[in-house]
Design an enzyme around this catalytic site. Structure first.
Site, PDB file in Angstrom:
ATOM      1  N   GLY A   8      16.639  45.387  22.614  1.00 38.20           N
ATOM      2  CA  GLY A   8      16.582  44.176  23.285  1.00 38.20           C
ATOM      3  C   GLY A   8      17.107  44.469  24.731  1.00 38.20           C
ATOM      4  O   GLY A   8      17.779  43.879  25.039  1.00 38.20           O
ATOM      5  N   GLN A  12      19.004  39.231  28.457  1.00 35.31           N
ATOM      6  CA  GLN A  12      20.079  38.792  29.273  1.00 35.31           C
ATOM      7  C   GLN A  12      20.999  39.971  29.662  1.00 35.31           C
ATOM      8  O   GLN A  12      21.518  40.156  30.643  1.00 35.31           O
ATOM      9  CB  GLN A  12      21.007  37.511  28.855  1.00 35.31           C
ATOM     10  CG  GLN A  12      21.722  37.047  29.688  1.00 35.31           C
ATOM     11  CD  GLN A  12      22.911  35.981  28.915  1.00 35.31           C
ATOM     12  OE1 GLN A  12      22.766  35.913  27.781  1.00 35.31           O
ATOM     13  NE2 GLN A  12      23.382  35.018  29.628  1.00 35.31           N
ATOM     14  N   TYR A 143      23.291  29.842  15.264  1.00 36.96           N
ATOM     15  CA  TYR A 143      23.772  31.032  16.136  1.00 36.96           C
ATOM     16  C   TYR A 143      25.021  31.542  15.577  1.00 36.96           C
ATOM     17  O   TYR A 143      25.353  32.614  15.289  1.00 36.96           O
ATOM     18  CB  TYR A 143      23.832  30.457  17.389  1.00 36.96           C
ATOM     19  CG  TYR A 143      24.272  31.452  18.439  1.00 36.96           C
ATOM     20  CD1 TYR A 143      23.617  32.491  18.918  1.00 36.96           C
ATOM     21  CD2 TYR A 143      25.653  31.244  19.012  1.00 36.96           C
ATOM     22  CE1 TYR A 143      24.035  33.310  19.767  1.00 36.96           C
ATOM     23  CE2 TYR A 143      25.863  32.277  20.003  1.00 36.96           C
ATOM     24  CZ  TYR A 143      25.380  33.454  20.412  1.00 36.96           C
ATOM     25  OH  TYR A 143      25.601  33.907  21.409  1.00 36.96           O
TER      26      TYR A 143
END
Length: 317
Positions: A8, A12, A143
């Site tokens: 990843g 972000q 989440y």
């Protein structure tokens, strides 16, 4: 840490963490893992190796780990909170099935693993202020469910198989580098963009909603320092509360107006994000992180605001 894989790496946190790790350990020792369609660009692509690494493909992870003799995996693949609510099955598949792949590869290849958790791992039944390191965790979002499950699964692999798993519970992260990606706390990034562009900010979170936040440079330090910490001093592993600042929209708005007096904000509350925010803590107690591995943030709201406005003004010219 000698040879590091970031899964990843274009997200972000990953895009900035990869560059930070390369500055410390050398570009050739940090592999930027990505999925097709999210290829590294610019300095991230030019400063070190990159490989296709889909967290849902265990063999792909294993092949890259063996190719580069990886000893530490930063597992940053996840859907952010608001996105995960709209795609709960995918959020579970990436967050838990993917984590299981990483942990199995780590077990077989003797790798350490960092998998971030979140303030979203708590739910409305946890204490809102001074939320303890060890307390009830009953999140009501997918989440949050994946984050709690990930903490437990990582602890299991540490206890059962001796995998060196470590983690921190990130608050909302604020950065001038990576655009927001669907998190509940992303308003605290968007507001700076609006201010620098001279636009009125439309706030999706109502006044009085306090949430923990952190400037990205502190978050990157936390992710590195926890992995460098002396394991004999870690009573906790998955996952440490870390904190820096807590504010509501009015407080951050006032912080910005000190430097841009003409800045304006109005509220148009987003029900999904507001519901998620209401279930999260106002402020975490990070005493254990401070005691066990020396966590200490460097930025407060005012110093972050000054740096954000300065950096964004230069980027958005």
């Amino acid at each position: 840490m000698k040879n590091i894989l970031i899964i990843g790496s274009t997200g972000q946190i990953g895009s900035e963490l990869a560059m930070k790790l390369r500055s410390i350990y050398g570009g050739s020792n940090v592999v930027a893992g990505y999925i097709p369609g999210a290829e590294p660009k610019g300095e991230l692509a030019e400063s070190g190796p990159m490989e296709v690494v889909d967290i849902t493909n265990a063999q792909q992870i294993a092949d890259v780990v063996k190719k580069y003799n990886v000893d530490t995996i930063y597992n940053l693949a996840a859907l952010l909170s608001a996105v995960a609510e709209n795609k709960p099955l995918l959020a579970w598949h990436i967050g838990i099935d993917g984590l299981l792949n990483v942990l199995e590869v780590a077990r077989e290849n003797k790798c350490a693993v960092f998998t971030p958790s979140s303030i979203g791992s708590f739910g409305p039944n946890a204490p809102k202020d001074g939320t303890p390191q060890d307390t009830i965790q009953q999140p009501r979002t997918m989440y949050g469910v994946t984050k709690v499950s990930g903490e437990l699964l990582s602890n299991y692999y540490a206890l059962k198989f001796g995998v060196d798993t470590r983690s921190v519970r990130f608050p909302g992260l604020i950065s001038y580098v990576t655009p927001p990606g669907g998190g509940t706390t992303d308003y605290a990034v968007d507001i700076y963009y609006s201010a620098v562009k001279g636009e009125k900010f439309i706030c999706p979170i109502k006044a009085g909603t306090f949430m923990d936040m952190m400037y990205m440079p502190d978050a990157l330090r936390a992710a590195i320092e926890i992995m460098e910490a002396d394991p004999t001093k870690l009573r906790h592993r998955n996952s440490f509360n870390i904190a820096s600042m807590s504010f509501d929209p009015e407080v951050i708005y006032a912080s910005i107006k000190k430097y841009i007096p003409t800045f304006e904000m109005e509220y148009q509350v987003d029900a999904l994000r507001q519901g998620i925010a209401d279930s999260w803590p106002n402020k975490l107690d990070d005493t254990c992180a401070r005691m066990e591995w020396g966590w200490n943030p460097e930025y407060d709201l005012d110093s972050m605001t000054r740096d954000m406005l300065d950096k964004l003004s230069k980027r958005l010219k």
